[in-house]
Scaffold this active site. Structure first.
Site, PDB file in Angstrom:
ATOM      1  N   GLN A   1       0.847  -1.196   0.000  1.00  0.00           N
ATOM      2  CA  GLN A   1       0.000   0.000   0.000  1.00  0.00           C
ATOM      3  C   GLN A   1       0.884   1.248   0.000  1.00  0.00           C
ATOM      4  O   GLN A   1       1.571   1.532   0.986  1.00  0.00           O
ATOM      5  CB  GLN A   1      -0.880  -0.022   1.251  1.00  0.00           C
ATOM      6  CG  GLN A   1      -1.848   1.122   1.321  1.00  0.00           C
ATOM      7  CD  GLN A   1      -2.353   1.344   2.730  1.00  0.00           C
ATOM      8  OE1 GLN A   1      -1.821   0.785   3.679  1.00  0.00           O
ATOM      9  NE2 GLN A   1      -3.361   2.153   2.869  1.00  0.00           N
TER      10      GLN A   1
ATOM     11  N   SER B   1       1.207   6.519   2.532  1.00  0.00           N
ATOM     12  CA  SER B   1       1.896   7.509   3.373  1.00  0.00           C
ATOM     13  C   SER B   1       3.128   8.073   2.669  1.00  0.00           C
ATOM     14  O   SER B   1       3.791   7.375   1.892  1.00  0.00           O
ATOM     15  CB  SER B   1       2.358   6.876   4.686  1.00  0.00           C
ATOM     16  OG  SER B   1       1.284   6.296   5.349  1.00  0.00           O
TER      17      SER B   1
ATOM     18  N   SER C   1       4.860  -1.158   3.971  1.00  0.00           N
ATOM     19  CA  SER C   1       5.067  -2.544   4.408  1.00  0.00           C
ATOM     20  C   SER C   1       5.164  -3.433   3.184  1.00  0.00           C
ATOM     21  O   SER C   1       4.354  -3.315   2.251  1.00  0.00           O
ATOM     22  CB  SER C   1       3.890  -3.028   5.270  1.00  0.00           C
ATOM     23  OG  SER C   1       3.564  -2.104   6.266  1.00  0.00           O
TER      24      SER C   1
ATOM     25  N   GLU D   1     -12.915  -4.306   6.854  1.00  0.00           N
ATOM     26  CA  GLU D   1     -12.504  -5.294   7.841  1.00  0.00           C
ATOM     27  C   GLU D   1     -13.423  -6.499   7.768  1.00  0.00           C
ATOM     28  O   GLU D   1     -14.633  -6.354   7.792  1.00  0.00           O
ATOM     29  CB  GLU D   1     -12.524  -4.731   9.259  1.00  0.00           C
ATOM     30  CG  GLU D   1     -11.729  -5.609  10.171  1.00  0.00           C
ATOM     31  CD  GLU D   1     -11.781  -5.164  11.630  1.00  0.00           C
ATOM     32  OE1 GLU D   1     -11.335  -5.944  12.473  1.00  0.00           O
ATOM     33  OE2 GLU D   1     -12.306  -4.081  11.898  1.00  0.00           O
TER      34      GLU D   1
HETATM   35  C1  LIG Z   1       4.236  -0.710  11.416  1.00  0.00           C
HETATM   36  C2  LIG Z   1       3.711   0.289  10.432  1.00  0.00           C
HETATM   37  C3  LIG Z   1       3.307  -0.129   9.171  1.00  0.00           C
HETATM   38  C4  LIG Z   1       2.871   0.820   8.239  1.00  0.00           C
HETATM   39  N1  LIG Z   1       2.534   0.376   6.979  1.00  0.00           N
HETATM   40  C5  LIG Z   1       2.146   1.296   6.049  1.00  0.00           C
HETATM   41  C6  LIG Z   1       1.879   0.873   4.688  1.00  0.00           C
HETATM   42  O1  LIG Z   1       1.991  -0.318   4.343  1.00  0.00           O
HETATM   43  N2  LIG Z   1       1.511   1.801   3.797  1.00  0.00           N
HETATM   44  C7  LIG Z   1       1.363   3.130   4.104  1.00  0.00           C
HETATM   45  O2  LIG Z   1       0.987   3.906   3.251  1.00  0.00           O
HETATM   46  N3  LIG Z   1       1.637   3.566   5.383  1.00  0.00           N
HETATM   47  C8  LIG Z   1       2.035   2.679   6.343  1.00  0.00           C
HETATM   48  N4  LIG Z   1       2.339   3.104   7.625  1.00  0.00           N
HETATM   49  C9  LIG Z   1       2.330   4.538   7.904  1.00  0.00           C
HETATM   50  C10 LIG Z   1       1.227   4.994   8.840  1.00  0.00           C
HETATM   51  O3  LIG Z   1      -0.028   4.952   8.209  1.00  0.00           O
HETATM   52  C11 LIG Z   1       1.593   6.409   9.300  1.00  0.00           C
HETATM   53  O4  LIG Z   1       2.805   6.305  10.032  1.00  0.00           O
HETATM   54  C12 LIG Z   1       0.520   7.000  10.179  1.00  0.00           C
HETATM   55  O5  LIG Z   1      -0.628   7.312   9.410  1.00  0.00           O
HETATM   56  C13 LIG Z   1       1.016   8.293  10.873  1.00  0.00           C
HETATM   57  O6  LIG Z   1       1.550   9.187   9.950  1.00  0.00           O
HETATM   58  P1  LIG Z   1       2.990   9.848  10.172  1.00  0.00           P
HETATM   59  O7  LIG Z   1       3.974   8.779  10.478  1.00  0.00           O
HETATM   60  O8  LIG Z   1       3.255  10.731   9.002  1.00  0.00           O
HETATM   61  O9  LIG Z   1       2.856  10.721  11.498  1.00  0.00           O
HETATM   62  P2  LIG Z   1       2.169  12.166  11.593  1.00  0.00           P
HETATM   63  O10 LIG Z   1       0.866  12.155  10.891  1.00  0.00           O
HETATM   64  O11 LIG Z   1       3.172  13.196  11.190  1.00  0.00           O
HETATM   65  O12 LIG Z   1       1.918  12.281  13.127  1.00  0.00           O
HETATM   66  C14 LIG Z   1       2.939  12.715  14.070  1.00  0.00           C
HETATM   67  C15 LIG Z   1       2.253  12.930  15.403  1.00  0.00           C
HETATM   68  O13 LIG Z   1       1.289  14.006  15.303  1.00  0.00           O
HETATM   69  C16 LIG Z   1       0.011  13.568  15.720  1.00  0.00           C
HETATM   70  N5  LIG Z   1      -1.033  14.182  14.884  1.00  0.00           N
HETATM   71  C17 LIG Z   1      -1.013  14.333  13.534  1.00  0.00           C
HETATM   72  N6  LIG Z   1      -2.165  14.916  13.120  1.00  0.00           N
HETATM   73  C18 LIG Z   1      -2.924  15.113  14.217  1.00  0.00           C
HETATM   74  C19 LIG Z   1      -4.216  15.680  14.431  1.00  0.00           C
HETATM   75  N7  LIG Z   1      -4.948  16.127  13.408  1.00  0.00           N
HETATM   76  N8  LIG Z   1      -4.700  15.708  15.690  1.00  0.00           N
HETATM   77  C20 LIG Z   1      -3.948  15.246  16.739  1.00  0.00           C
HETATM   78  N9  LIG Z   1      -2.692  14.706  16.607  1.00  0.00           N
HETATM   79  C21 LIG Z   1      -2.202  14.639  15.360  1.00  0.00           C
HETATM   80  C22 LIG Z   1       0.024  12.060  15.487  1.00  0.00           C
HETATM   81  O14 LIG Z   1      -0.924  11.408  16.308  1.00  0.00           O
HETATM   82  C23 LIG Z   1       1.467  11.686  15.863  1.00  0.00           C
HETATM   83  O15 LIG Z   1       1.593  11.561  17.248  1.00  0.00           O
HETATM   84  C24 LIG Z   1       2.791   2.183   8.582  1.00  0.00           C
HETATM   85  C25 LIG Z   1       3.183   2.594   9.858  1.00  0.00           C
HETATM   86  C26 LIG Z   1       3.657   1.669  10.772  1.00  0.00           C
HETATM   87  C27 LIG Z   1       4.088   2.148  12.131  1.00  0.00           C
END
Ligand SMILES: Cc1cc2nc3c(=O)[nH]c(=O)nc-3n(C[C@H](O)[C@H](O)[C@H](O)COP(=O)(O)OP(=O)(O)OC[C@H]3O[C@@H](n4cnc5c(N)ncnc54)[C@H](O)[C@@H]3O)c2cc1C
Length: 391
Positions: free
Chosen positions: A107, A110, A142, A225
């Site tokens: 996918q 992100s 992933s 789901e």
């Molecule tokens: C194990 C794992 C597998 C993953 N696999 C995939 C995958 O296969 N494909 C894919 O596309 N993505 C994948 N992801 C990515 C995942 O979807 C993102 O890491 C997640 O959506 C958070 O985005 P970010 O890392 O950019 O953090 P950010 O969005 O930058 O968030 C940083 C911090 O700010 C907080 N924050 C952000 N916006 C808000 C808000 N509006 N209100 C309050 N708090 C907020 C968040 O809660 C977090 O604490 C994976 C992540 C992990 C950990």
């Protein structure tokens, strides 16, 4: 909770038992062809199975020791989206090999800086004849290193409001211009990747749905789901449960330290609450009711619960628990070590803990919506506004 399982002579069970007699030891292709990999999908890919049928099929397959193909992003997310928005050619080409686990999917959603704020994604695709030319970067993908295809969302109209200018593509991962680099995590292994796109030419025939209608399909992807009673593990449905932890401690004669004993009791209680919430969700599906708030509440609770289960398991080993290969459970150190090191990811992947709380606040408690100052702007205007705010 036997009231949720179909009776022993339920037609779904009888049909499957007969099929297994006719097809002993079925391989993944046979299971996919018979509709047993995703029975809730429509025929001919699935069996149009309702929730009760799905539960019966799950139980019969487990009892017969039949293993299903592992292709979580394909079967869980890409397939259902192609079913909703794909052309007949796309369904014919992709769904069967996906169900049989012959073609693995990832996918590509992100990006650096655009995870929670996914609708602001900046990977660009420009139409050039019968191709889209893609440039940009995805992150945290992933399984990208072993995937044959990816579901890819890209910006096709930067002058539209941010949710409107996004398109949804099927991306063959061996296309020239794609570079996949591993992202190692603290478990010491990797399955996450960063993926770079440099003038990647993807056939326009791989567009799912209409151009610029990709956000609607991305929401379909994220909203799927399957109804299942299996997978209660503390790590997104796999791994050990709080009950497993308690059982192992019982076998060892319990916990002497009163504070630790209290923490064990606490994780056990939350584990039970989560199990009951899960059964409530399944019961709603079986009775044809929408999932309701339980699903979001369960995700928010269970991610933190998973972290607590793993933390308690390490703390039970005392200060030695800070080291690898030190848990109270001989022969199982690796399982609990891996769980402990992976657990921080639980409250990030699939929507962070804070985003789950936003959803609960808005959709369940009816609190005012979060103010999105960029919502009324085009993507180009939003970028300019963010740049101006940074200056
Ligand atoms: C194990 C794992 C597998 C993953 N696999 C995939 C995958 O296969 N494909 C894919 O596309 N993505 C994948 N992801 C990515 C995942 O979807 C993102 O890491 C997640 O959506 C958070 O985005 P970010 O890392 O950019 O953090 P950010 O969005 O930058 O968030 C940083 C911090 O700010 C907080 N924050 C952000 N916006 C808000 C808000 N509006 N209100 C309050 N708090 C907020 C968040 O809660 C977090 O604490 C994976 C992540 C992990 C950990």
């Amino acid at each position: 909770m036997e009231f949720l399982t179909p009776p022993p002579d339920h037609p779904s069970r009888l049909r499957l038992r007969q099929w297994l007699r006719d097809n002993p030891d079925p391989d993944h292709d046979a299971l996919a062809g018979a509709g047993y990999v995703a029975p809730h999908w429509p025929t001919p890919y699935g069996l149009d199975a309702g929730p009760l049928d799905q539960l019966g099929i799950d139980e019969e397959l487990r009892a017969a020791g039949v293993s299903l193909p592992v292709n979580p992003i394909g079967i869980g997310w890409a397939g259902p989206t192609i079913l909703v928005g794909g052309t007949q050619e796309q369904k014919d080409r992709y769904l069967r090999p996906m169900l049989a686990g012959r073609e693995i999917w990832c996918q590509l959603f992100s990006e650096p800086g655009h995870g929670s704020d996914l609708a602001n994604l900046s990977t660009r695709a420009v139409r050039d004849g019968d191709h889209y030319v893609v440039n940009g970067q995805k992150l945290w993908t992933s399984d990208a290193h072993r995937a044959h295809f990816g579901i890819l969302i890209v910006r096709t109209d930067p002058d539209a409001r941010k949710h409107r200018g996004i398109s949804y593509l099927i991306c063959p991962m061996d296309t020239p211009g794609i570079t996949v680099r591993p992202v190692y995590d603290m478990t010491g292994t990797f399955y996450l990747n960063e993926v770079f796109f440099d003038d990647v030419r993807i056939p326009a025939a791989n567009l799912v749905g209409a151009e610029n209608d990709g956000w609607r399909l991305a929401k379909v992807t994220l909203g799927n789901e399957r109804v299942s009673l299996s997978g209660e593990g503390a790590l997104w449905g796999s791994g050990p449960t709080a009950q497993d932890l308690v059982e192992r401690l019982r076998e060892r004669g319990g916990v002497a330290d009163p504070i630790l004993r209290q923490r064990v009791a606490q994780v056990y209680i939350v584990g039970e609450i989560l199990r009951l919430i899960r059964l409530r969700t399944v019961a709603a599906a079986v009775q044809g009711r929408p999932p309701g708030p339980e699903a979001s509440i369960r995700k928010a609770l269970s991610d933190e619960h998973g972290q607590e289960v793993m933390a308690v398991a390490k703390e039970l080993a005392g200060s030695a628990g800070m080291l690898l290969d030190h848990t109270p459970f001989d022969g199982e150190h690796q399982i609990w070590d891996h769980g402990f090191l992976f657990a921080p990811a639980l409250t990030v992947g699939g929507g962070t803990a804070q985003i789950q709380r936003n959803i609960i606040a808005e959709a369940v408690l009816g609190l005012p919506r979060e103010i999105d100052v960029e919502a009324g702007l085009t993507w180009n205007e939003a970028r300019a506004a963010v740049a101006a705010a940074r200056r």
